[in-house]
Design an enzyme around this catalytic site. Structure first.
Site, mmCIF file in Angstrom:
data_model
loop_
_atom_site.group_PDB
_atom_site.id
_atom_site.type_symbol
_atom_site.label_atom_id
_atom_site.label_comp_id
_atom_site.label_asym_id
_atom_site.label_seq_id
_atom_site.Cartn_x
_atom_site.Cartn_y
_atom_site.Cartn_z
ATOM 1 N N ASP A 1 0.867 -1.157 0.000
ATOM 2 C CA ASP A 1 0.000 0.000 0.000
ATOM 3 C C ASP A 1 0.911 1.216 0.000
ATOM 4 O OD1 ASP A 1 -2.261 1.572 0.401
ATOM 5 O OD2 ASP A 1 -1.845 1.650 2.534
ATOM 6 N N LYS A 2 0.396 2.343 -0.388
ATOM 7 C CA LYS A 2 1.269 3.510 -0.380
ATOM 8 C C LYS A 2 1.114 4.308 0.913
ATOM 9 C CE LYS A 2 0.236 7.287 -2.561
ATOM 10 N NZ LYS A 2 0.371 8.333 -1.532
ATOM 11 N N GLU B 1 -7.559 15.464 7.959
ATOM 12 C CA GLU B 1 -8.377 16.431 8.677
ATOM 13 C C GLU B 1 -7.548 17.170 9.702
ATOM 14 O OE1 GLU B 1 -11.867 14.667 10.314
ATOM 15 O OE2 GLU B 1 -12.952 15.111 8.473
ATOM 16 N N PHE C 1 -18.438 11.889 5.426
ATOM 17 C CA PHE C 1 -17.610 11.431 4.319
ATOM 18 C C PHE C 1 -17.916 9.969 4.008
ATOM 19 C CE2 PHE C 1 -13.782 9.550 2.598
ATOM 20 C CZ PHE C 1 -13.394 10.474 1.656
ATOM 21 N N LYS D 1 -16.051 19.750 1.390
ATOM 22 C CA LYS D 1 -14.632 19.442 1.253
ATOM 23 C C LYS D 1 -14.554 18.101 0.536
ATOM 24 C CE LYS D 1 -12.717 17.229 4.712
ATOM 25 N NZ LYS D 1 -12.131 16.913 6.012
ATOM 26 N N THR E 1 -2.411 1.523 -4.770
ATOM 27 C CA THR E 1 -2.879 2.623 -3.947
ATOM 28 C C THR E 1 -4.215 3.140 -4.448
ATOM 29 O OG1 THR E 1 -2.408 4.865 -3.229
ATOM 30 C CG2 THR E 1 -1.457 4.189 -5.313
ATOM 31 N N ASP F 1 -4.766 6.182 -4.329
ATOM 32 C CA ASP F 1 -4.468 7.559 -4.675
ATOM 33 C C ASP F 1 -4.475 7.774 -6.186
ATOM 34 O OD1 ASP F 1 -4.071 9.936 -3.493
ATOM 35 O OD2 ASP F 1 -2.362 9.226 -2.305
ATOM 36 N N ARG G 1 -5.617 4.388 -7.927
ATOM 37 C CA ARG G 1 -7.069 4.476 -7.873
ATOM 38 C C ARG G 1 -7.726 3.107 -7.887
ATOM 39 N NH1 ARG G 1 -8.288 9.284 -7.283
ATOM 40 N NH2 ARG G 1 -7.781 11.031 -8.637
#
Lengths: 377, 1155
Positions: B413-414, B599, B641, B665, B774, B776, B871
């Protein structure tokens, strides 16, 4: 704190390997001890095999073996052995008749005499063995077929032997003593040795029949039942003799009460079953002469008198000749200074050859390693 | 090991039957029924709170434990053999003796299981007897009881810092706002506080709680294990329903914080609580070696079968050669002889009994012991200890240590694994202007401050102000006071001496230049990156000075910037410190409890600009502005979220303007697609350029009163729904979250953990393929990949993020000319082979993993040096791992830290959890838990290698040992008419395996050290041995078997030639053989052992001594104890015989000569 004792992770308690949560003393660091053992840093000797260490080691081993080998060779050369085959299969064998004409119920034993000549004198004590070939004393069911506690003098086992003894456990509703197949097949040929003097007279050679069994067997493992009752026939009165035997166990050696019954040494020797199908067992000892001047057995003509018993069909219709039972008598004496170690004499030529082979091997392998390392370097 | 309590099973079965009728659980107060008998209680059907996690009871221990143990094939085999011993035709020597080994093995395991179970029982007892307060109607107050007395329907009060005894629906708290905080660290390891609200309508302010007046019925779902989902409603006597969710449920095992006391009605108790339902035991994984070993055990069985067949045939043929039976063939009890064929058939089974040791009895037990030893040493390794967290490496799976030495693919995982997952606010962009910040530190940008000040002074509103307000309030961060008894170490740096401060400045300066350099070196050939680098250098270097100036201007103490610099490792934590020292508010220190590190980073950034969130209650948020004014927003709603929307919103009423404003956000893409009017193209572009960082966009929407009211009604309806609640909530959220105005964007950076590049390099040198999976976005991931040396600048990087057809083309084209590409890149990368990097994103990945493309994809991946998947969803992560594991048949390792890695960790052969910022879920699912990514290097390269080679050698040795020993017996069969006679005493045979030769291999398996750890670390290539399974191959196995055959031949035939034709007895013949094989077997191991420590010497010499002592003692005592092989005085006789020694030496030397 409660927090640490109530822990979802710990609740199933399944992880003895995992380090438990801090417990009450959460302050206590979980840092592992930095000891040599726990960090696997114990001082270690790491032998690294190189040409420099391996070769000397091999040569050392080789050097150790050389004197042993030489010693053994000398000992082995000092052993004199004479072997007489009295199986009687051969037509011209003096025992041919006995081996052919046997009958189960014959009361008279068949006797034959085998003449032989010793070329060299046998000095020191001479051990007389009988040998059997292709007799599988090590057969599983045969080995099992005995009752050690009966032989140890146990009264209850005497009258009620172990089931292992089947089918030689009872006969005529009496228990057999000694029970089992081993005892039943006791070797009961009688061997006598005569020296035929050049003047033609036959001189019987005195054969000592005690001292042939292990001391511990005779005194501890084998015992007659009924403690000190010397009258063995009373002790064994409720038992029956093994089916193949001609006489009951208490008549094995009526002359010597210390060699009668279960503690008869011939019997004890037989009961120690042989490891291999070709074996010999110590039969008698011919003690050396007192004067030490004349050899125990001087060279000359001898005669072996065999009282054949119907122990075994010597010649059956064997499908292969190899299977044939062979009866032999060995005379063996150790003529050397180290007869304190008579067993050493067991070592035979084959083994000494192996030793030398070994030495050869060592040198060969050393050379090989040397070459290998040279190439490697 | 996975085993469920039959009671639980029963219970499950019972609830399953029961479920269709009652999909919900109805709970009423127990109080009116307090005096009734148990049968008449309305809640009698529900479980009590007493728990029982132990499997056995005293009376059922033996049968149940045996039943469980017989699930193992090996145990059944041994029991089968033991039973075979009692079959009369088999003629076992002593059937009872055959039971000994299996009994010892079963007993050892039973003792182990029993002890573990007892420990569980003790913990249960301790828990069940923990005191708690239950309301009693008789005494009209809460009385102290035990946890086990709690029943569903009871009212329970929990005080601050107490553990919650059951799942409780919160009805009352001491907090005036009806809020209760709880810490779920015991459940998921998250140390942040979770806020729980009283069920609406029950928060009677100030009044003492009066349970006796509770007359409603609680209806909720049946127990399930979802910690984040709970729904139900309270039905008043007047049929009015109030809905509640997970935010009203206090979970068992959690701790109440910041609230003096809380009370509520128990809805789930005991095993039905969410925490207990989540508690599943560790999985049973089977290691690669063990799987291989099992096939080899099968080979042994085949070998055994053939040997027995030879024995059986031999016996039949041997019997055939006799025309009449000689006296040494014993007839059966009736005096008949068994026909030779039948005898041969029986002999087959006798042979099995004789040669049963061929299948290594003690192997399984020994392996378990060895693994326990190995785990002990792994956990004891001081290098894998983390000072900061006070945590050692945890081995949660007990039986796959050696798999650590065989890993071929590492999936990482990143976030949180490669990186710290400590977010640092790095830059923001407001109104199209970018402001950058110093690494590690939230030091406000001067220009930005000026802008804010200007707006503050003039108009009181404006995009800058809104931006920071959004930063401050649009989150779920809780404020906790210092008094909350949090055990945290705070570094007080305010009193540092002046000289040290100067030193700190210098250090900070050098550090930042270093990092700039590091950044530069990790850049790749892209124009945008080049720009960024320039930009970075500019602001990075000037930072410290500007920040100093700024702080002077702000009238703060000088200590601030320095103290922040001091604490480099802990970005947002240090701002706490600065607070304490600087004393923004003067008196009270504010501590934030954030759900996620982002956060925390954002709120601390806001604080640094003077927008401090002072307080948060369910209805109000108070923010302090830079001019010390307090703004108290009324919170109308919070849309939390979730991972599908990837944004959160807070709807507040502005205290001054009374406007209803929604601040949102979210991830850049989640916001950008829903913007009402595109603010400026520049901004979007600039967000896209922030490739290294996680971009979070903030936006605002002003909602009219009517619009809000309409929406709110729909929302309420959705909230109280039980069916499809999530879908409906999502719908409402999506409805309101549209046509935003973009306020600005922030860039948050996640720093790499220490020595990550080195670790990756080492793993790669060790022949492992490292993949990063990841969630991300690709740009961030690529940037991290470069900086952690996953990708090199010279690498050829394919990026796949295209539509289906193009992908197909690419795949087909790419994989075919693969070799030529490598050839081209060879001279360029100066000898480096196959430097191909593959970057693929989630949607493309799912296409690539579709049936028709998957082969191509795998083929391509095989040629890639590094693969980066961006992603990807948690499910995809595990799908990738499974794909590679199955298609390439390789050993995979997955390492991750968050809940999103759990799937991946479970899918891989070895799952490693990093106990980091994101809670314990990954750790709970993992096989090993480490604290830093760099520990992976030592864990794999050193411990993995050791464990693997140790275990492999030990297993091989075990096979060798057993075969060598059994063959002695087998060769003897040729000389005893295949009658299955053993020349070795049966007891000694058993002892031989159990005692004389068992300790050395176990010690070998635990302590052998072939290569030192420093060598292993400096030469990662050594790891390849394990990867290619070179320690334990089929060939190694057969070589060991051949070796065993040779040695047994030597050990048999040298004594045979020696004693052939002599007057040796069976067991006297066996004694030297036994001794010889003991020496051979021990010395064989001695040759294998590469490093000798004191322990080795003791155990090796000890084993030999034990053999002689036991044998001597045994043969001195046993006169007629073990017929027919009573070994009386045999050993003594043999040891008095020089022949014995000669044979021993000679045979041992000859047997070991080839080694």
């Amino acid at each position: 704190m409660m927090a640490s004792s109530y822990n979802a992770k710990d609740e199933d308690g399944h992880h003895p390997g995992s380090v438990g949560s801090g417990g009450p003393g959460a302050v206590k660091s979980k840092k592992p001890d930095n000891t040599a053992f726990k960090q696997q840093r114990l001082p270690a000797w790491q032998p690294i095999l190189t040409a420099g260490t391996v070769l000397p080691a091999f040569f050392m081993i080789g050097l150790i073996f050389i004197p042993i080998g030489i010693g053994l060779l000398v000992t082995s050369n000092n052993i004199k052995e004479f072997e007489i085959d009295y199986t009687g299969v051969d037509m011209f064998s003096p025992c041919f008749n006995c081996s052919q004409s046997y009958s189960w119920n014959s009361t008279s034993a068949c006797t034959c005499s085998v003449p032989f000549t010793l070329d060299q004198p046998f000095e020191s004590n001479v051990f007389m063995y009988y040998g059997l070939s292709n007799f599988y004393q090590n057969h599983r069911r045969y080995v099992k077929s005995r009752d050690d506690s009966q032989l140890n003098g146990d009264k209850s086992s005497l009258l009620n032997p172990s089931k292992e003894c089947e089918p030689y456990r009872t006969s005529d509703k009496k228990s057999i003593a000694p029970c089992g197949a081993i005892a039943n097949s006791l070797f009961n040929d009688t061997l006598e040795l005569f020296y035929i003097h050049p003047n033609g007279s036959r001189i019987a050679i005195h054969l000592v029949k005690t001292g042939i069994a292990w001391w511990t067997d005779k005194h501890v493992k084998f015992r007659n039942p009924g403690e000190n009752n010397n009258n063995l026939s009373i002790v064994f009165q409720d038992t029956s003799k093994p089916v193949n035997w001609r006489k009951p166990v208490y008549e094995l050696d009526p002359s010597d009460p210390d060699n009668n019954g279960f503690i008869n040494e011939d019997f004890i020797v037989w009961m120690r079953t042989a490891a291999l199908p070709t074996f010999r067992k110590l039969y008698r000892i011919i003690q050396k002469k007192k004067d030490n001047m004349t050899p125990t057995l001087p060279p000359g003509n001898y005669s072996l008198e065999v009282i054949y018993s119907i122990l075994e069909k010597r010649i059956t219709k064997m499908k292969t000749q190899i299977k044939m039972l062979r009866f032999t008598v060995f005379l063996r004496s150790v003529y050397c200074q180290i007869h304190k170690l008579p067993e050493l004499s067991m070592l035979k030529k084959e083994n000494i050859l192996i030793l030398f082979f070994q030495l050869q091997n060592l040198t060969f392998i050393s050379k090989f390693y040397l070459l290998f390392f040279c190439n490697y370097l | 090991m996975t085993w469920t309590n039959p009671l639980t099973l029963l219970r499950h079965g019972w609830t399953r039957h029961w479920n269709p009728d009652r999909p919900v659980r109805t709970v009423v107060s127990n109080l009116p029924f307090e005096d009734l008998k148990k049968r008449e209680q309305p809640n009698r059907r529900y479980e009590g709170n007493a728990i029982r996690t132990n499997k056995y009871r005293l009376w059922s221990f033996i049968p149940m434990n045996l039943f469980e143990q017989f699930h193992r094939m090996a145990n059944i085999y041994f029991v089968g053999l033991a039973i075979l011993n009692f079959v009369p035709v088999v003629n076992a020597f002593q059937p009872e003796v055959a039971l000994i080994p299996i009994c010892i093995i079963l007993a050892l395991t039973a003792v182990k299981d029993g002890w573990e179970d007892f420990r569980r029982y003790q913990t249960d007892q301790q828990l069940n007897n923990t005191p708690c307060f239950i309301f009693s109607r008789k005494q009209m107050c809460f009385v102290e009881r035990r946890w086990k007395d709690v029943r569903v329907g009871d009212f329970v009060r929990v005080l601050s810092n107490e553990i919650i005894p059951a799942d409780i629906l919160l009805l009352h708290t001491s907090d005036p706002n009806g809020v209760c905080h709880m810490e779920t660290a015991n459940l998921d390891g998250e140390t942040s506080l979770k806020q729980r609200k009283v069920v609406p309508g029950f928060s009677s302010l100030g009044e003492p709680f009066q349970p006796q007046t509770f007359d409603s019925t609680v209806v909720c779902e049946n127990p399930n294990n979802n910690l984040n989902l709970f729904k139900g409603y309270v039905e008043r006597p007047d049929k009015r329903r109030t809905g509640f969710g997970i935010d009203s449920l206090l979970l068992r095992g959690c701790m109440v914080r910041n609230t003096d006391d809380a009370a509520g009605i128990v809805v789930y108790a005991g095993h039905e609580t969410k925490s207990m339902l989540n508690n599943s035991g560790p999985r049973y994984k089977r290691s690669k070696i063990e799987r291989k070993m099992n096939t080899d055990v099968l080979f042994c069985v085949v070998l055994l079968f053939f040997m027995c067949l030879i024995g059986a045939l031999g016996h039949a043929i041997w019997l055939e050669t006799f025309s009449s039976m000689p006296s040494y063939i014993v007839p059966d009890s009736n005096g008949n002889y068994t026909p030779s064929v039948l005898a041969g058939f029986y002999m087959f089974f006798t042979m099995i009994i004789l040669l049963q040791v061929m299948i290594p009895v003690s192997l399984y037990v020994s392996i378990e012991l060895v693994k326990m030893g190995q785990i002990f040493f792994i956990t004891q390794d001081v290098e894998l200890y983390d000072e900061e967290l006070d945590r050692r490496v945890q081995c949660r799976a007990l039986n796959i240590t050696e798999d650590l030495g065989q890993i071929q693919y590492v999936f990482s995982d990143k976030t949180g694994t490669l990186t710290e997952n400590k977010m640092v606010f790095r830059r923001c962009s407001v109104m199209g202007t970018e402001y950058c910040h110093e690494e590690n530190v939230v030091v406000p940008d001067r220009k930005l401050i000026l802008e804010v000040d200007r707006q503050m002074a003039s108009i009181q509103t404006g995009p800058y102000l809104d931006f920071f307000l959004a930063l401050a309030i649009c989150n779920t961060v809780l404020v906790s006071s210092v008094t909350a008894q949090r055990q945290r170490v705070r570094v007080n740096v305010a009193d540092l001496a002046g000289a040290e401060r100067v030193g700190d400045v210098l250090r900070a300066l050098t550090h930042s230049t270093k990092t700039v350099k590091g950044r530069r070196s990790s850049s790749y050939s892209g124009g945008s990156f080049h720009n960024m680098r320039q930009w970075f250098r500019k602001c990075g270097l000037g930072k410290v000075f500007t920040s100093m100036k700024f702080f002077k201007r702000g009238g703060e103490t000088l200590a601030d910037p320095f103290s922040i610099d001091e604490d480099e490792s802990d970005g947002f934590h240090s701002s706490d410190v600065s607070d304490a020292a600087g004393g923004l508010s003067g008196s009270e220190e504010v501590c934030y409890e954030a759900h996620s590190p982002d956060e925390a980073a954002l709120i601390h950034a806001a604080k640094a600009y003077g927008f401090t969130m002072m307080e948060r209650t369910p209805h109000y948020v108070t923010v302090k502005l830079p001019d010390e004014a307090l703004l108290k927003f009324e919170v109308l709603d919070i849309l939390t979220f979730d991972s599908t929307r990837r944004r959160m919103s807070i709807i507040v009423r502005h205290p001054h303007t009374k406007e209803i404003i929604m601040y949102t956000k979210g991830a850049d893409s989640a916001i950008m697609e829903r913007l009402g009017n595109v603010f400026s193209g520049d901004k979007i572009k600039c967000v896209e350029q922030w490739c290294g960082w996680k971009a979070v966009c903030f936006s605002l929407k002003v909602i009219s009163e009517q619009e809000f009211r309409a929406w709110s009604a729909v929302r309420q309806e959705a909230l109280s729904a039980i069916e499809e609640k999530e879908e409906r909530l999502m719908e409402t959220a999506n409805f309101i979250e549209s046509s935003f105005t973009l306020l600005g964007a922030t860039g948050i950076e996640d720093r790499l953990q220490e020595s990550v590049p080195e670790t990756i390099q080492a793993l790669r040198r060790a022949g492992m393929q490292v993949w990063v999976l990841t969630g991300d976005k690709p740009e961030t991931a690529i940037n991290i990949a470069y900086s952690c040396k996953l990708l090199e600048h010279e690498d050829l990087v394919f990026t796949f993020s295209t539509s289906r057809k193009v992908l197909q083309c690419q795949l087909t084209n790419a994989s075919v000319p693969e070799q030529s590409l490598i050839c081209v890149s060879q001279p360029v990368s100066s000898g480096k082979l196959g430097c191909i990097g593959l970057v693929i994103d989630g949607p493309t990945l799912s296409m690539a993993m579709s049936d028709e493309l998957v082969e191509l994809f795998v083929e391509l991946c095989k040629h890639c040096r590094a693969v980066l998947c961006c992603r990807v969803t948690p499910l995809q992560k595990s799908a990738v791992v499974k794909l590679i594991r199955q298609k390439l048949r390789v050993m995979t390792l997955a390492v991750g830290d968050g809940a999103n890695d759990v799937n991946m960790i479970q899918a891989a052969d070895v799952g490693i959890g990093v106990s980091g910022q994101e809670g314990m879920q990954a750790v709970m699912a993992s096989d090993f838990a480490i604290t830093r990514f760099k520990h992976l290097q030592r864990l794999l390269l050193v411990h993995g290698h050791w464990c693997y080679s140790r275990l492999a050698n030990m297993v091989i040795y075990f096979f060798y040992k057993n075969v060598a020993y059994v063959n002695l017996l087998f060769w003897y069969q040729f000389f005893c008419g295949f009658s299955a006679t053993a020349m070795i005493d049966y007891w000694l045979m058993i002892f031989f395996n159990l005692f004389f030769t068992s300790a050395p291999p176990i010690m070998f398996g635990i302590m052998e050290k072939e290569v030192s750890d420093s060598t292993l670390l400096s030469l990662p290539e050594l790891y390849k041995r394990g990867q290619h399974s070179e320690g334990y191959r089929r060939s190694t196995f057969w070589i060991a078997i051949l070796d065993a055959f040779y040695q047994s031949l030597v050990c048999f035939f040298i004594p045979y030639w020696t004693y052939n034709g002599s007057d040796i007895g069976i067991f006297a013949f066996g004694t030297p053989m036994n001794t010889v094989s003991l020496f051979t077997i021990i010395l064989h191991l001695a040759i294998e052992i590469k490093s000798w420590t004191a322990v080795h010497w003791v155990i090796m010499i000890g084993s030999v001594l034990v053999y002689f002592i036991v044998t001597l003692a045994y043969s001195a005592i046993c006169i007629s104890c073990n017929p027919p092989s009573d070994p009386y005085w045999i050993m003594h006789k043999q040891m008095a015989d020089p022949m014995f020694y000669l044979v021993c030496i000679l045979t041992t030397v000859v047997a070991l000569l080839p080694r």
